[in-house]
Motif scaffolding. Structure first.
Motif, PDB file in Angstrom:
ATOM      1  N   ARG A 550       0.839  -1.200   0.000  1.00 13.64           N
ATOM      2  CA  ARG A 550       0.000   0.000   0.000  1.00 13.64           C
ATOM      3  C   ARG A 550       0.879   1.258   0.000  1.00 13.64           C
ATOM      4  N   LEU A 551       1.931   1.254   0.803  1.00 15.88           N
ATOM      5  CA  LEU A 551       2.777   2.434   0.919  1.00 15.88           C
ATOM      6  C   LEU A 551       3.576   2.699  -0.349  1.00 15.88           C
ATOM      7  N   THR A 552       3.943   1.654  -1.061  1.00 18.77           N
ATOM      8  CA  THR A 552       4.762   1.809  -2.268  1.00 18.77           C
ATOM      9  C   THR A 552       3.937   1.888  -3.546  1.00 18.77           C
ATOM     10  N   GLY A 553       2.643   1.592  -3.464  1.00 20.41           N
ATOM     11  CA  GLY A 553       1.807   1.575  -4.654  1.00 20.41           C
ATOM     12  C   GLY A 553       1.910   0.296  -5.455  1.00 20.41           C
ATOM     13  N   ASP A 554       2.598  -0.716  -4.905  1.00 19.54           N
ATOM     14  CA  ASP A 554       2.732  -1.982  -5.629  1.00 19.54           C
ATOM     15  C   ASP A 554       1.378  -2.626  -5.917  1.00 19.54           C
ATOM     16  N   HIS A 555       0.396  -2.380  -5.045  1.00 21.25           N
ATOM     17  CA  HIS A 555      -0.911  -3.016  -5.245  1.00 21.25           C
ATOM     18  C   HIS A 555      -1.574  -2.554  -6.542  1.00 21.25           C
ATOM     19  N   VAL A 556      -1.303  -1.309  -6.955  1.00 16.36           N
ATOM     20  CA  VAL A 556      -1.852  -0.819  -8.214  1.00 16.36           C
ATOM     21  C   VAL A 556      -1.186  -1.528  -9.387  1.00 16.36           C
ATOM     22  N   GLY A 557       0.121  -1.713  -9.294  1.00 14.00           N
ATOM     23  CA  GLY A 557       0.836  -2.426 -10.343  1.00 14.00           C
ATOM     24  C   GLY A 557       0.349  -3.853 -10.503  1.00 14.00           C
ATOM     25  N   LEU A 558       0.056  -4.501  -9.374  1.00  9.57           N
ATOM     26  CA  LEU A 558      -0.450  -5.872  -9.432  1.00  9.57           C
ATOM     27  C   LEU A 558      -1.795  -5.912 -10.148  1.00  9.57           C
ATOM     28  N   ARG A 559      -2.681  -5.016  -9.791  1.00  3.79           N
ATOM     29  CA  ARG A 559      -4.002  -5.011 -10.415  1.00  3.79           C
ATOM     30  C   ARG A 559      -3.909  -4.630 -11.900  1.00  3.79           C
ATOM     31  N   GLU A 560      -2.957  -3.776 -12.230  1.00  2.00           N
ATOM     32  CA  GLU A 560      -2.771  -3.429 -13.643  1.00  2.00           C
ATOM     33  C   GLU A 560      -2.299  -4.644 -14.438  1.00  2.00           C
ATOM     34  N   PRO A 569      -4.493   3.788 -15.612  1.00  2.00           N
ATOM     35  CA  PRO A 569      -3.439   3.336 -14.686  1.00  2.00           C
ATOM     36  C   PRO A 569      -2.669   4.486 -14.048  1.00  2.00           C
ATOM     37  N   GLU A 570      -2.349   5.519 -14.831  1.00  2.00           N
ATOM     38  CA  GLU A 570      -1.590   6.629 -14.265  1.00  2.00           C
ATOM     39  C   GLU A 570      -2.408   7.363 -13.206  1.00  2.00           C
ATOM     40  N   GLU A 571      -3.691   7.512 -13.464  1.00  2.00           N
ATOM     41  CA  GLU A 571      -4.545   8.182 -12.480  1.00  2.00           C
ATOM     42  C   GLU A 571      -4.683   7.335 -11.218  1.00  2.00           C
ATOM     43  N   GLU A 572      -4.785   6.021 -11.384  1.00  2.00           N
ATOM     44  CA  GLU A 572      -4.890   5.136 -10.217  1.00  2.00           C
ATOM     45  C   GLU A 572      -3.607   5.169  -9.397  1.00  2.00           C
ATOM     46  N   ARG A 573      -2.459   5.185 -10.089  1.00  2.00           N
ATOM     47  CA  ARG A 573      -1.188   5.262  -9.354  1.00  2.00           C
ATOM     48  C   ARG A 573      -1.068   6.587  -8.614  1.00  2.00           C
ATOM     49  N   ALA A 575      -3.522   8.431  -7.509  1.00  2.00           N
ATOM     50  CA  ALA A 575      -4.439   8.416  -6.369  1.00  2.00           C
ATOM     51  C   ALA A 575      -3.869   7.599  -5.217  1.00  2.00           C
ATOM     52  N   ALA A 576      -3.238   6.455  -5.537  1.00  2.00           N
ATOM     53  CA  ALA A 576      -2.648   5.624  -4.490  1.00  2.00           C
ATOM     54  C   ALA A 576      -1.481   6.338  -3.817  1.00  2.00           C
ATOM     55  N   THR A 577      -0.676   7.039  -4.610  1.00  2.00           N
ATOM     56  CA  THR A 577       0.451   7.790  -4.045  1.00  2.00           C
ATOM     57  C   THR A 577      -0.053   8.905  -3.140  1.00  2.00           C
ATOM     58  N   ALA A 578      -1.114   9.566  -3.570  1.00  2.00           N
ATOM     59  CA  ALA A 578      -1.675  10.648  -2.752  1.00  2.00           C
ATOM     60  C   ALA A 578      -2.241  10.103  -1.447  1.00  2.00           C
ATOM     61  N   GLU A 579      -2.922   8.968  -1.521  1.00  3.37           N
ATOM     62  CA  GLU A 579      -3.493   8.371  -0.309  1.00  3.37           C
ATOM     63  C   GLU A 579      -2.396   8.022   0.691  1.00  3.37           C
ATOM     64  N   ALA A 580      -1.364   7.334   0.210  1.00  5.75           N
ATOM     65  CA  ALA A 580      -0.259   6.978   1.106  1.00  5.75           C
ATOM     66  C   ALA A 580       0.418   8.235   1.639  1.00  5.75           C
ATOM     67  N   GLY A 581       0.546   9.242   0.780  1.00  9.02           N
ATOM     68  CA  GLY A 581       1.192  10.481   1.207  1.00  9.02           C
ATOM     69  C   GLY A 581       0.436  11.182   2.319  1.00  9.02           C
TER      70      GLY A 581
END
Length: 682
Positions: A550-560, A569-573, A575-581
């Motif tokens: 979750r912290l690294t955004g790897d979960h988005v890469g897996l789902r992609e 994909p870029e928007e999802e990444r 959003a994930a980076t912003a959430e962790a941030g």
């Protein structure tokens, strides 16, 4: 109009609210199908009118509901509504006969009422403590999928011997207060078996695949011929274990069970010592009809396959003469499966004793799945209590526009009430035998479940209500008798008032870091002091990405990679980076990021995970859970909802941040794990 009134009388919803301020009507077809599953014919307007008239007439004549509830120190509505002058007779669970409902002991009693106008009624009366006690002090614990925790002694998947070792080490070396495991329910046999622990054959009995064969007391007393065959099995088990630990193989439950079944068949030839024989006989007597049914189903499944709906017609009824005859013919196999249940129960007891002996105030937290496989042992043995042609799921919502169908037949609320909730009580009693706490998956099911008619999409379902007062009273009664806590999985959208009702009865909730936001004030991360106290607080669960992912955004890469993303994909990444941030910024402001990086951009992943758990400790939560894979940096979720063949759900061993499998023995000496558990002691 008549259909709506009829549905309301039977607890069938005609609409639902997927989000605040929005109401969606259930289709008439869904309502009619749910009523049919409850034995009510509403297939035509005339049929609905007749059913409505009969239901209203019955309600008008009724003195008592099938099951009434009395909480300690509170008025009993069902008794308060009786006409003045009604005479009561109570036959208590303890065998007493009383003429008043005052001061009754806890239990499920038989209540008889005679009204002045001559009407009579008989009902079950549940008398329960008003509230389960809250934990005396905060407990820290580990959350683990047992199959994923291999040691140098297990046979290709984690087992009950590993669980006993984990509890002994964690309690003694780190002061851990509990270990929560996945459901250990018996799976539906077959090749390949469904690896999901949440779709079992039986919730009442544990799966013998979790047995540690070498810990069976008869193991040392096998004769030389048996020992030679056992050595061959041990060598095969070692190769299976090595394939998972060192060769990248997935956990193969079928291969593990093939070896263990053969070994357990061999050990069955070793005579039981007198004391062991007496203990086995006691177990058979205590488990009674339920165990006989379960073992009979297992024996019949060996002959006819694991789908009882295609067995010879006479065998589809557990009470038929044909089934009784088959049970006699297969008595040896029935005994084998009964003995497996006994051995597994004993090793579960050993694991809980190990936890308590290690100083754990709670010990094992068992997990109760929502339901059972429609072709499994419980569905066969408990047909009268299950809604035929229906499946439990979830309605469409903001997270899943198509809804969900979990393929699990729901309880019939009317049959449960008529029985005094007997199958539910027996289930809880069995699960609490060796537990310090019980987690209830989708605890909202105590109030209502989304019923999906067979062959229809989840969008064409509707909610059916249960008597939440009775369901909760039975739960509180059984948990209080066992001296156990109850944790409800109440994540996601729940109907208003449900969490408050659970809190009132002492049922803890579940709070996961990433979902705890100030939704009414803009959606910012919820500060720790604003979290609820009566909950188990965690960073993640088996259905969510590990914290490192979750912290690294790897979960988005897996789902992609699996084609599961619904947006760009870029928007999802982003959003994930912003959430962790957002969360990392809050952790830094609170001074919780320490170690390498000092809370700045170069803070290490390990330091960030420690900071997440320091944050959890700042909340008032009474229980704090650490997802064990987080302690070594595992990035892979154990289950990826929405996938089947695309991802190896429920088959991954715990691994470190580089994907190297980590054994229980290595976990015990892992500097990274020790550092995280030291955070809990700060």
């Amino acid at each position: 109009m008549e259909l709506s009134r009829l549905a309301a009388l039977h607890g069938v919803a005609t609409s639902y609210s997927p989000s605040p301020g929005r109401t969606v009507a259930a289709s008439d077809a869904a309502v009619v199908a749910a009523l049919a599953a409850l034995g009510v014919d509403a297939s035509t307007p005339d049929a609905a009118a007749r059913a409505l008239g009969a239901a209203e007439a019955e309600l008008g004549r009724r003195l008592l509901p099938p099951t009434a509830v009395c909480w300690d120190g509170e008025p009993c509505p069902a008794l308060s509504a009786l006409p003045a002058g009604t005479r009561l007779t109570v036959r208590t669970e303890q065998g007493e006969t009383r003429t008043s409902a005052d001061g009754l002991p806890h239990g499920v009693h038989t209540l008889k009422a005679v009204a002045p106008d001559g009407r009579t009624a008989e009902a079950h009366l549940v008398v329960a403590p008003a509230r389960l006690p809250t934990p005396e002090r905060r407990a820290h614990g580990l959350l683990v999928q047992l199959y994923s925790l291999l040691s140098d002694r297990s046979w290709g998947m984690g087992d009950l011997g590993d669980l006993a070792e984990l509890t002994a080490w964690a309690g003694r070396a780190h002061g851990i207060g509990f270990v929560q495991v996945n459901p250990l329910h018996a799976a539906v046999p077959g090749t390949p078996a469904d690896p999901s622990p949440y779709r079992p054959s039986s919730r009442r009995f544990p799966d013998p695949v979790h047995l540690r064969v070498e810990d069976v007391p008869e193991f040392p007393y096998a004769d030389e011929g048996t020992r030679e065959r056992m050595r061959t099995l041990l060598e095969r088990a070692a190769r299976l274990r090595a394939s998972v630990l060192h060769e990248g193989a997935l956990i193969d439950r079928d291969a593990v069970w093939e070896l263990k079944r053969e070994a357990l068949e061999l050990l069955r030839a070793v005579p039981l010592a007198p004391g062991r024989r007496a203990a086995y006989v006691d177990f058979l007597a205590a488990q009674g009809q339920a165990l006989e049914d379960h073992a009979t189903w297992c024996a019949l499944a060996e002959v006819y396959g694991s789908d009882w709906t295609v067995w010879p017609e006479g065998l589809r009824d557990p009470r038929s003469p044909e089934t009784a005859r088959a049970r006699g013919e297969l008595l040896d196999r029935v005994d084998f499966h009964s003995r497996l249940a006994w051995l597994t129960d004993a090793q579960l007891g050993t694991a809980q004793r190990s936890a308590r002996d290690a100083g754990m105030p709670v010990g094992l937290v068992h997990d109760l799945a929502v339901g059972v496989h429609p072709r499994g042992a419980d569905a066969w043995a408990q047909q009268e209590y299950l809604a035929a042609g229906m499946s439990v799921g979830a309605p469409p919502d903001a997270f899943n526009a198509r809804g969900q169908d979990w393929g699990l037949p729901p309880w019939r609320p009317d049959r449960l009430a008529a029985s005094g909730y007997a199958p539910y009580r027996r289930l809880l009693h069995a699960l609490l035998r060796h537990a310090g706490a019980l987690r209830i998956d989708h605890v909202m099911g105590l109030f209502r479940l989304w019923w999906v008619p067979e062959g229809r999409p989840p969008t064409e379902g509707t909610y059916v209500r249960y008597d939440a007062e009775a369901m909760l009273a039975v739960l509180v009664l059984e948990a209080s008798r066992a001296g156990a806590l109850v944790i409800g999985e109440d994540l996601g959208t729940v109907e208003p008032g449900m969490r408050e009702t659970l809190h009132e009865r002492g049922v803890l909730g579940t709070s996961v870091l990433w979902f705890e936001r100030d939704w009414e004030g803009g959606g910012a991360p919820l500060p720790p002091e604003s979290w609820r106290a009566d909950c188990l607080a965690t960073a993640t669960t088996h259905d969510l990405p590990p914290t490192a992912s979750r912290l690294t955004g790897d979960h988005v890469g897996l789902r992609e990679r699996l084609g599961l993303l619904t947006g760009d994909p870029e928007e999802e990444r982003a959003a994930a980076t912003a959430e962790a941030g957002e969360w990392l910024a809050l952790l830094a402001r609170l001074g919780l990021l320490t170690g390498p990086g000092g809370g700045g951009p170069s803070a290490s992943e390990e330091a960030e995970i420690q900071a997440v758990h320091r944050f959890l400790l700042r909340t008032p939560a009474r229980m704090i859970g650490v997802w064990l894979p987080d302690a070594v940096g595992d990035r892979r979720p154990q289950n990826l909802p929405g996938t089947c063949e695309e991802y190896p759900n429920w088959r991954l061993p715990i691994a470190d941040s580089g994907g190297r499998v980590v054994t229980l023995d290595e976990l015990a000496v892992s500097p990274r794990l020790h550092a995280l558990l030291d955070v809990l002691r700060e």
